[in-house]
Enzyme design. Structure first.
Site, PDB file in Angstrom:
ATOM      1  N   ARG A  26     -18.369 -15.628 -39.562  1.00  0.00           N
ATOM      2  CA  ARG A  26     -17.014 -15.205 -39.964  1.00  0.00           C
ATOM      3  C   ARG A  26     -17.001 -13.861 -40.679  1.00  0.00           C
ATOM      4  NH1 ARG A  26     -13.038 -19.666 -40.102  1.00  0.00           N
ATOM      5  NH2 ARG A  26     -13.473 -20.534 -38.051  1.00  0.00           N
ATOM      6  N   ARG A  30     -10.551 -12.627 -42.417  1.00  0.00           N
ATOM      7  CA  ARG A  30      -9.631 -12.380 -43.520  1.00  0.00           C
ATOM      8  C   ARG A  30     -10.255 -11.804 -44.775  1.00  0.00           C
ATOM      9  NH1 ARG A  30      -6.952 -18.120 -42.651  1.00  0.00           N
ATOM     10  NH2 ARG A  30      -9.138 -18.410 -42.124  1.00  0.00           N
ATOM     11  N   ARG A  39      -4.307  -7.748 -37.999  1.00  0.00           N
ATOM     12  CA  ARG A  39      -3.708  -9.062 -37.791  1.00  0.00           C
ATOM     13  C   ARG A  39      -2.194  -9.008 -38.059  1.00  0.00           C
ATOM     14  NH1 ARG A  39      -2.212 -13.704 -37.772  1.00  0.00           N
ATOM     15  NH2 ARG A  39      -3.370 -15.565 -38.365  1.00  0.00           N
ATOM     16  N   ASP A  76     -12.802 -17.346 -30.356  1.00  0.00           N
ATOM     17  CA  ASP A  76     -12.844 -18.663 -30.993  1.00  0.00           C
ATOM     18  C   ASP A  76     -13.537 -19.640 -30.051  1.00  0.00           C
ATOM     19  OD1 ASP A  76     -11.384 -19.794 -33.622  1.00  0.00           O
ATOM     20  OD2 ASP A  76     -11.709 -21.377 -32.157  1.00  0.00           O
ATOM     21  N   TYR A 152     -12.618 -31.603 -30.760  1.00  0.00           N
ATOM     22  CA  TYR A 152     -11.282 -30.981 -30.817  1.00  0.00           C
ATOM     23  C   TYR A 152     -10.415 -31.418 -29.636  1.00  0.00           C
ATOM     24  CZ  TYR A 152     -12.389 -27.999 -34.801  1.00  0.00           C
ATOM     25  OH  TYR A 152     -12.701 -27.547 -36.051  1.00  0.00           O
TER      26      TYR A 152
END
Ligand code: CP3
Length: 341
Positions: A26, A30, A39, A76, A152
């Site tokens: 990551r 952010r 973003r 992703d 998922y």
């Protein structure tokens, strides 16, 4: 063309390196104000992932800003279920949601085996990023490991227990195997496409490895990871199975170069269990990066010494949290880059 910095690839192959290389799970995201700016322009996470120019821009940001030794393509793991026929949405501050989930054999039969064409936007992003990186550092491609993707697809969103996904294994094991095989075949196609587009290295993320029993992990997860390792051999491959303590001996026998460790795994014990042929990656607790600079430096050096020289790729034990300060991340990276044995 030859890479200017190939430390990570050499470490993965077990060759001697001048210093321990580092990248971060990551690293694009952010924690970087520069990411948040792009973003904000795009609005939606998925749009960012599906627009190669933007994916390329945020993939390269951590190389410029943090000085890491590799880029990881911005995407992703959930693009695979979508390419197989289960579209997802990324809901702000909540995470992923699937509108349809897998419940029956009929649902599994409707899924297709994905090809790189179904994921052309990732393939295009890799090609563009390779061009823009100008061989400064390697580009890492990735996919979710089949069990985590399965979890998922059955659950439809994140979960503390993934009990629906586990229930599926206990109540419909044959259908579970069919779904896992379809995910595996799709993933092999996808990873080969990533490598053809220029990915220099591959990582499999098994984020939900820790919730299965050793026997079930072997039967429903490692079996499929092993197929991928045997099919994707053109570049070094890393398997990161979070919380899979119990599987470390078996992971040592996979046909891959590197095993990722999380911070709950003792380094010396992991080395003994996994064996001396593999490179190890990790494994600092990301929460260390909330500490002051001198604590970060001291703990990072302790980690480097515990792994020793060669056959180590420094990283965290899981992804960065969005509220970690950029300067603390930089301190972790710089400490690793300055350290010599
Ligand atoms: O820098 C990198 O590591 C590359 C990019 C990357 C992302 N997701 C971007 C992302 C990678 C390698 C992933 C993998 C991924 N995605 C995993 C496996 C690794 C892990 O963390 O265990 C998993 C389980 C997912 C699924 C996923 N994607 C969740 C559960 C979430 C929501 C959680 C959150 O932090 O909000 C995402 C969203 C996501 N993927 C973001 C990013 C940067 C946040 C989206 C945003 O910008 O708001």
């Amino acid at each position: 063309m030859a890479l200017k910095n190939d430390l990570i690839l050499r470490a993965a192959r077990g060759e001697k390196v001048e210093r321990t290389p580092v990248w971060l799970m990551r690293q694009a995201g952010r924690i970087l104000p520069e990411y948040r700016e792009v973003r904000a322009k795009m609005g939606d996470f998925k749009e960012l992932v599906e627009t190669p120019e933007f994916a390329c821009e945020v993939t390269i940001q951590p190389v410029d800003i943090l000085g890491v030794d590799a880029a990881i393509i911005f995407s992703d793991i959930l693009v695979i279920p979508e390419a197989m026929g289960l579209p997802y949405e990324m809901i702000e501050a909540k995470g992923p949601r699937f509108e349809k989930t897998i419940k029956t054999a009929a649902d599994v039969n409707l899924l297709k085996i994905a090809t790189p064409d179904d994921l052309h936007y990732v393939i295009d992003a890799i090609k563009l990023t390779k061009r823009e990186l100008k061989d400064r550092v390697p580009l890492i491609g990735f996919a979710g490991a089949p069990w985590t993707i399965f979890a998922y697809m059955v659950e439809g969103c994140g979960s503390k227990t993934f009990s629906k996904a586990k229930k599926f294994l206990y109540t419909q094991p044959l259908v579970a195997h069919q779904l896992l095989q379809k995910i595996t075949d799709s993933t092999i196609n996808y990873l080969r496409g990533q490598i053809a587009a220029g990915a220099d290295m591959i990582q499999l993320f098994d984020s939900w490895a820790g919730i299965l029993s050793p026997e079930y992990y072997n039967e429903f997860a490692l079996k499929y990871i092993s197929q991928i390792c045997n099919a994707v051999t053109a570049v070094p491959l890393t398997v990161f199975a979070k919380d899979a303590h119990f599987a470390r001996r078996k992971m040592g026998k996979l046909n891959c170069n590197t095993i990722g460790l999380d911070w709950t795994m003792d380094i010396a014990e992991s080395r003994e269990m996994i064996g001396h042929t593999k490179t190890l990656q990790g494994n600092m607790d990301p929460c260390l990066l909330y500490a002051d600079f001198s604590t970060i430096k001291n703990e990072t050096i302790k980690m480097l010494k515990a792994f020793g020289p060669d056959k180590h790729i420094a990283n965290l034990g899981h992804g960065l949290y969005p509220d970690i300060e950029k300067d603390k991340v930089k301190c972790f990276v710089d400490t690793i880059k300055e350290f010599r044995f």
